[in-house]
Write an enzyme that holds these catalytic residues in place. Sequence first.
Site, PDB file in Angstrom:
ATOM      1  N   THR A 155       0.872  -1.190   0.000  1.00 26.88           N
ATOM      2  CA  THR A 155       0.000   0.000   0.000  1.00 26.88           C
ATOM      3  C   THR A 155       0.905   1.235   0.000  1.00 26.88           C
ATOM      4  O   THR A 155       1.362   1.668  -1.040  1.00 26.88           O
ATOM      5  CB  THR A 155      -0.978  -0.007   1.190  1.00 26.88           C
ATOM      6  OG1 THR A 155      -0.264  -0.290   2.395  1.00 26.88           O
ATOM      7  CG2 THR A 155      -2.057  -1.067   0.998  1.00 26.88           C
ATOM      8  N   LYS A 181       3.719  -6.952   4.115  1.00 23.50           N
ATOM      9  CA  LYS A 181       3.549  -5.548   3.772  1.00 23.50           C
ATOM     10  C   LYS A 181       3.230  -4.783   5.042  1.00 23.50           C
ATOM     11  O   LYS A 181       2.673  -5.323   6.007  1.00 23.50           O
ATOM     12  CB  LYS A 181       2.453  -5.345   2.730  1.00 23.50           C
ATOM     13  CG  LYS A 181       1.033  -5.748   3.106  1.00 23.50           C
ATOM     14  CD  LYS A 181       0.265  -4.822   4.018  1.00 23.50           C
ATOM     15  CE  LYS A 181       0.198  -3.415   3.484  1.00 23.50           C
ATOM     16  NZ  LYS A 181      -0.542  -2.520   4.477  1.00 23.50           N
ATOM     17  N   THR A 192      -0.524  -2.616  11.185  1.00 20.85           N
ATOM     18  CA  THR A 192      -1.173  -2.727   9.885  1.00 20.85           C
ATOM     19  C   THR A 192      -0.232  -3.463   8.973  1.00 20.85           C
ATOM     20  O   THR A 192       0.509  -2.863   8.216  1.00 20.85           O
ATOM     21  CB  THR A 192      -1.511  -1.358   9.286  1.00 20.85           C
ATOM     22  OG1 THR A 192      -2.424  -0.727  10.144  1.00 20.85           O
ATOM     23  CG2 THR A 192      -2.175  -1.498   7.935  1.00 20.85           C
ATOM     24  N   GLU A 278       6.164   4.866   7.181  1.00 23.83           N
ATOM     25  CA  GLU A 278       5.761   5.961   6.295  1.00 23.83           C
ATOM     26  C   GLU A 278       6.611   7.207   6.530  1.00 23.83           C
ATOM     27  O   GLU A 278       6.659   7.743   7.633  1.00 23.83           O
ATOM     28  CB  GLU A 278       4.275   6.262   6.493  1.00 23.83           C
ATOM     29  CG  GLU A 278       3.399   5.154   5.944  1.00 23.83           C
ATOM     30  CD  GLU A 278       1.925   5.325   6.239  1.00 23.83           C
ATOM     31  OE1 GLU A 278       1.127   4.674   5.557  1.00 23.83           O
ATOM     32  OE2 GLU A 278       1.572   6.097   7.149  1.00 23.83           O
ATOM     33  N   ASN A 404      -0.203  10.667   5.366  1.00 26.74           N
ATOM     34  CA  ASN A 404      -1.457  10.329   6.024  1.00 26.74           C
ATOM     35  C   ASN A 404      -2.512  11.419   5.927  1.00 26.74           C
ATOM     36  O   ASN A 404      -3.684  11.169   6.205  1.00 26.74           O
ATOM     37  CB  ASN A 404      -1.181   9.952   7.488  1.00 26.74           C
ATOM     38  CG  ASN A 404      -0.604   8.565   7.601  1.00 26.74           C
ATOM     39  OD1 ASN A 404      -1.323   7.579   7.473  1.00 26.74           O
ATOM     40  ND2 ASN A 404       0.697   8.475   7.778  1.00 26.74           N
ATOM     41  N   SER A 409      -7.061  10.088  -0.846  1.00 27.35           N
ATOM     42  CA  SER A 409      -7.218  10.898  -2.051  1.00 27.35           C
ATOM     43  C   SER A 409      -6.049  10.754  -2.981  1.00 27.35           C
ATOM     44  O   SER A 409      -5.903   9.871  -3.742  1.00 27.35           O
ATOM     45  CB  SER A 409      -7.431  12.356  -1.712  1.00 27.35           C
ATOM     46  OG  SER A 409      -6.436  12.798  -0.822  1.00 27.35           O
TER      47      SER A 409
END
EC number: 2.3.1.35
Length: 409
Positions: A155, A181, A192, A278, A404, A409
């Site tokens: 992702t 992942k 996650t 991230e 984040n 979007s």
Amino acid sequence: MVKIIDGGVTAANGFAAASTHAGIKKNSTKDDMAFIFSKVGCVTAGTFTLNKVFAAPVKWDKARVYSEDLARAVVINSGVANACTGKEGDDACLMEAEAISEALSVPVNSCLVASTGVIGAQLPMTEICNGIKAMAPSLEETREAANKAAVAIMTTDTKPKEVAVEVELSGKKVTIGGMCKGAGMIHPNMATMLCFITTDAAIDKKLLQEATSAIVDDSFNMISVDGDTSTNDTVLVLANGLANNEKIVSKNEDYKNFYEGLSYVLTELSKKIAGDGEGATCLFECQLKNAKTKQDAKILAKSVITSNLTKAAIFGHDANWGRILCALGYSGAEFDPEKVDIFFESAAGKLQIVKDGVATDYSEVEATKILSQNPVVAICDVKDGEYDATAWGCDLTFDYVKINADYRS
């Protein structure tokens, strides 16, 4: 002895993989579905999120892993998490399993499913079922197929995450390989993340579950990126026995060797997730030494790598040791602050910055040089016992907020 090899979910004998672009993600041409298949039945083990809000695939897989004898296939999609989707989400899991069963002529209850992506959206079942039909004929036992599957489940990950090893059990070569992942919403119990391990070892199902649960507690439950725990977290281990080793039915020498191999794979995959947090620029590891109990060691190590102030200091290459000592102090574990030694270590060297709770006369220039590497290790010796633990996280950067702020979007 563990031998590291180049491989992923197809490294072990009898496992094949495939991937496809099913069109689940908006405005994306990247593959978004992956398939893992064993040519014979596999005993399985699994661990799952402890979040009370858990996704439909978690519910489906728990029922199969804990109640069914064997599994044959796993289908994974990215883009939509199938979480908070009610009965329609549960029905979607059954439809997926039926599509796998039809495509490969295997029992429905031998089919596992996993999803990752946006919470609250329903799975586009036309695309999912078409994806399963497209992947089934293209399943291959190749390195390339494994890598493509690892890419398909990403992702916000910036790179695929794969590990494989070989161990010797009763004179036979046994292979353990896997992919995972995860990059955001990463926190213990679990994160996650999705993780899929395949092995050709012959092992008792109960022992496989016991080993998996214990290793996950020391690996995936010791990483954190941002303090959030997700709805879909899943680790699945499939063992098909095709290595023809003497089946492991007790905690003998073969079990210990298998455990060591599985531990290496799961720990390395955990570190790959933490290091790819991230927006992160480096993996941040905390080695906690000489705590009074194992639980204290784990609590203290995790407190350091989950401290946002410490993570920000690591990003700034700032040897702000006070933040580390503070994080140890509010962890809830017992220790004497006036006995603590703290070191920073990386490829640039090792430097003691705190001795007995007080700063040493260290060089800020040398500290910055050490903290400018990847990975960075903080070693905290509380000198209060004989128990150690290691936790992994990453630095906290500007890009974490950017990623984040517009995830949907």
